[in-house]
Write a protein that holds these residues in place. Sequence first.
Motif, PDB file in Angstrom:
ATOM      1  N   ALA A  61      27.916 -19.605   8.305  1.00  0.00           N
ATOM      2  CA  ALA A  61      29.172 -19.271   7.618  1.00  0.00           C
ATOM      3  C   ALA A  61      29.070 -17.911   6.945  1.00  0.00           C
ATOM      4  O   ALA A  61      28.055 -17.577   6.345  1.00  0.00           O
ATOM      5  CB  ALA A  61      29.490 -20.342   6.591  1.00  0.00           C
ATOM      6  N   ARG A  62      30.121 -17.155   7.045  1.00  0.00           N
ATOM      7  CA  ARG A  62      30.205 -15.864   6.357  1.00  0.00           C
ATOM      8  C   ARG A  62      30.988 -16.080   5.064  1.00  0.00           C
ATOM      9  O   ARG A  62      31.700 -17.063   4.923  1.00  0.00           O
ATOM     10  CB  ARG A  62      30.887 -14.834   7.228  1.00  0.00           C
ATOM     11  CG  ARG A  62      32.330 -15.202   7.554  1.00  0.00           C
ATOM     12  CD  ARG A  62      33.072 -14.006   8.144  1.00  0.00           C
ATOM     13  NE  ARG A  62      34.397 -14.368   8.557  1.00  0.00           N
ATOM     14  CZ  ARG A  62      35.413 -14.670   7.753  1.00  0.00           C
ATOM     15  NH1 ARG A  62      35.245 -14.671   6.461  1.00  0.00           N
ATOM     16  NH2 ARG A  62      36.603 -14.980   8.222  1.00  0.00           N
ATOM     17  N   PRO A  63      30.865 -15.167   4.132  1.00  0.00           N
ATOM     18  CA  PRO A  63      31.636 -15.303   2.887  1.00  0.00           C
ATOM     19  C   PRO A  63      33.140 -15.265   3.168  1.00  0.00           C
ATOM     20  O   PRO A  63      33.598 -14.596   4.101  1.00  0.00           O
ATOM     21  CB  PRO A  63      31.219 -14.088   2.065  1.00  0.00           C
ATOM     22  CG  PRO A  63      29.949 -13.615   2.676  1.00  0.00           C
ATOM     23  CD  PRO A  63      29.983 -14.015   4.111  1.00  0.00           C
ATOM     24  N   VAL A  64      33.889 -15.974   2.361  1.00  0.00           N
ATOM     25  CA  VAL A  64      35.336 -16.013   2.492  1.00  0.00           C
ATOM     26  C   VAL A  64      35.905 -14.662   2.063  1.00  0.00           C
ATOM     27  O   VAL A  64      35.466 -14.081   1.072  1.00  0.00           O
ATOM     28  CB  VAL A  64      35.917 -17.146   1.609  1.00  0.00           C
ATOM     29  CG1 VAL A  64      37.432 -17.121   1.611  1.00  0.00           C
ATOM     30  CG2 VAL A  64      35.394 -18.490   2.078  1.00  0.00           C
ATOM     31  N   ARG A  65      36.879 -14.169   2.814  1.00  0.00           N
ATOM     32  CA  ARG A  65      37.523 -12.892   2.474  1.00  0.00           C
ATOM     33  C   ARG A  65      38.580 -13.126   1.402  1.00  0.00           C
ATOM     34  O   ARG A  65      39.588 -13.767   1.648  1.00  0.00           O
ATOM     35  CB  ARG A  65      38.167 -12.283   3.711  1.00  0.00           C
ATOM     36  CG  ARG A  65      37.174 -11.804   4.729  1.00  0.00           C
ATOM     37  CD  ARG A  65      37.882 -11.095   5.882  1.00  0.00           C
ATOM     38  NE  ARG A  65      36.959 -10.946   6.978  1.00  0.00           N
ATOM     39  CZ  ARG A  65      37.125 -11.486   8.184  1.00  0.00           C
ATOM     40  NH1 ARG A  65      38.200 -12.175   8.455  1.00  0.00           N
ATOM     41  NH2 ARG A  65      36.225 -11.316   9.114  1.00  0.00           N
ATOM     42  N   VAL A  66      38.331 -12.597   0.236  1.00  0.00           N
ATOM     43  CA  VAL A  66      39.246 -12.725  -0.895  1.00  0.00           C
ATOM     44  C   VAL A  66      40.101 -11.470  -0.938  1.00  0.00           C
ATOM     45  O   VAL A  66      39.592 -10.365  -0.759  1.00  0.00           O
ATOM     46  CB  VAL A  66      38.461 -12.883  -2.216  1.00  0.00           C
ATOM     47  CG1 VAL A  66      39.403 -12.940  -3.398  1.00  0.00           C
ATOM     48  CG2 VAL A  66      37.582 -14.127  -2.156  1.00  0.00           C
ATOM     49  N   LYS A  67      41.396 -11.666  -1.164  1.00  0.00           N
ATOM     50  CA  LYS A  67      42.293 -10.514  -1.228  1.00  0.00           C
ATOM     51  C   LYS A  67      43.273 -10.665  -2.382  1.00  0.00           C
ATOM     52  O   LYS A  67      43.542 -11.773  -2.847  1.00  0.00           O
ATOM     53  CB  LYS A  67      43.044 -10.339   0.091  1.00  0.00           C
ATOM     54  CG  LYS A  67      43.920 -11.520   0.443  1.00  0.00           C
ATOM     55  CD  LYS A  67      44.646 -11.294   1.743  1.00  0.00           C
ATOM     56  CE  LYS A  67      45.609 -12.468   1.959  1.00  0.00           C
ATOM     57  NZ  LYS A  67      46.572 -12.216   2.955  1.00  0.00           N
ATOM     58  N   ALA A  68      43.781  -9.545  -2.830  1.00  0.00           N
ATOM     59  CA  ALA A  68      44.813  -9.554  -3.868  1.00  0.00           C
ATOM     60  C   ALA A  68      46.082 -10.164  -3.280  1.00  0.00           C
ATOM     61  O   ALA A  68      46.400  -9.952  -2.110  1.00  0.00           O
ATOM     62  CB  ALA A  68      45.086  -8.142  -4.355  1.00  0.00           C
ATOM     63  N   VAL A  69      46.788 -10.938  -4.080  1.00  0.00           N
ATOM     64  CA  VAL A  69      48.017 -11.573  -3.629  1.00  0.00           C
ATOM     65  C   VAL A  69      49.172 -10.599  -3.857  1.00  0.00           C
ATOM     66  O   VAL A  69      49.388 -10.121  -4.976  1.00  0.00           O
ATOM     67  CB  VAL A  69      48.264 -12.898  -4.395  1.00  0.00           C
ATOM     68  CG1 VAL A  69      49.560 -13.540  -3.941  1.00  0.00           C
ATOM     69  CG2 VAL A  69      47.091 -13.847  -4.197  1.00  0.00           C
ATOM     70  N   ASP A  70      49.890 -10.303  -2.793  1.00  0.00           N
ATOM     71  CA  ASP A  70      51.019  -9.380  -2.871  1.00  0.00           C
ATOM     72  C   ASP A  70      52.311 -10.137  -3.176  1.00  0.00           C
ATOM     73  O   ASP A  70      52.434 -11.331  -2.914  1.00  0.00           O
ATOM     74  CB  ASP A  70      51.197  -8.627  -1.545  1.00  0.00           C
ATOM     75  CG  ASP A  70      50.043  -7.690  -1.242  1.00  0.00           C
ATOM     76  OD1 ASP A  70      49.471  -7.145  -2.194  1.00  0.00           O
ATOM     77  OD2 ASP A  70      49.738  -7.512  -0.048  1.00  0.00           O
ATOM     78  N   GLY A  71      53.271  -9.410  -3.706  1.00  0.00           N
ATOM     79  CA  GLY A  71      54.609  -9.955  -3.886  1.00  0.00           C
ATOM     80  C   GLY A  71      54.832 -10.777  -5.139  1.00  0.00           C
ATOM     81  O   GLY A  71      55.890 -11.391  -5.287  1.00  0.00           O
ATOM     82  N   LEU A  72      53.866 -10.801  -6.038  1.00  0.00           N
ATOM     83  CA  LEU A  72      54.037 -11.554  -7.282  1.00  0.00           C
ATOM     84  C   LEU A  72      54.628 -10.647  -8.359  1.00  0.00           C
ATOM     85  O   LEU A  72      54.354  -9.450  -8.391  1.00  0.00           O
ATOM     86  CB  LEU A  72      52.702 -12.135  -7.750  1.00  0.00           C
ATOM     87  CG  LEU A  72      52.020 -13.111  -6.804  1.00  0.00           C
ATOM     88  CD1 LEU A  72      50.687 -13.559  -7.384  1.00  0.00           C
ATOM     89  CD2 LEU A  72      52.909 -14.309  -6.515  1.00  0.00           C
ATOM     90  N   ILE A  73      55.402 -11.225  -9.233  1.00  0.00           N
ATOM     91  CA  ILE A  73      56.019 -10.460 -10.311  1.00  0.00           C
ATOM     92  C   ILE A  73      55.017 -10.317 -11.454  1.00  0.00           C
ATOM     93  O   ILE A  73      54.477 -11.304 -11.947  1.00  0.00           O
ATOM     94  CB  ILE A  73      57.289 -11.167 -10.812  1.00  0.00           C
ATOM     95  CG1 ILE A  73      58.304 -11.250  -9.670  1.00  0.00           C
ATOM     96  CG2 ILE A  73      57.877 -10.431 -12.007  1.00  0.00           C
ATOM     97  CD1 ILE A  73      59.509 -12.106  -9.975  1.00  0.00           C
ATOM     98  N   ALA A  74      54.796  -9.071 -11.846  1.00  0.00           N
ATOM     99  CA  ALA A  74      53.859  -8.795 -12.942  1.00  0.00           C
ATOM    100  C   ALA A  74      54.611  -8.792 -14.273  1.00  0.00           C
ATOM    101  O   ALA A  74      55.746  -8.340 -14.365  1.00  0.00           O
ATOM    102  CB  ALA A  74      53.175  -7.456 -12.732  1.00  0.00           C
TER     103      ALA A  74
END
Length: 120
Positions: A61-74
């Motif tokens: 198993a390779r590490p899970v690719r974590v990404k920033a979540v787009d489209g959320l209201i800040a």
Amino acid sequence: MQVETLLSDQIARYMDLAVSEAKLTAVNMANVDTPGYRAVGVDFEAEMRAAMSEVEQGRSARPVRVKAVDGLIARPDGNNVSMDREGLNLAAAQLRFKTGVLLLRQEYQRVLDAIHADGK
């Protein structure tokens, strides 16, 4: 004695991915009040496809690719964590994990039935 099948390895990866998703959700929830924090997540479907390919090829198993979540209201402080979204993500991860447990039980029962079929 360790009994593994291709399907049991695939289900194990599915469960590992569900746990990773739950952990990321917990991190997001823990940072709900951290100014400037941006929610992170995984593309479960894409990660699952990659994991199935790895299992079929016998790779670890390779590490899970974590990404920033787009489209959320800040909010004004720059934080974009939505507790409603995170609650739904956590529920989905829990359902995926429970489904994996049930599937793994069925797979091991199938293997046990095959082992005991010779004794009948």
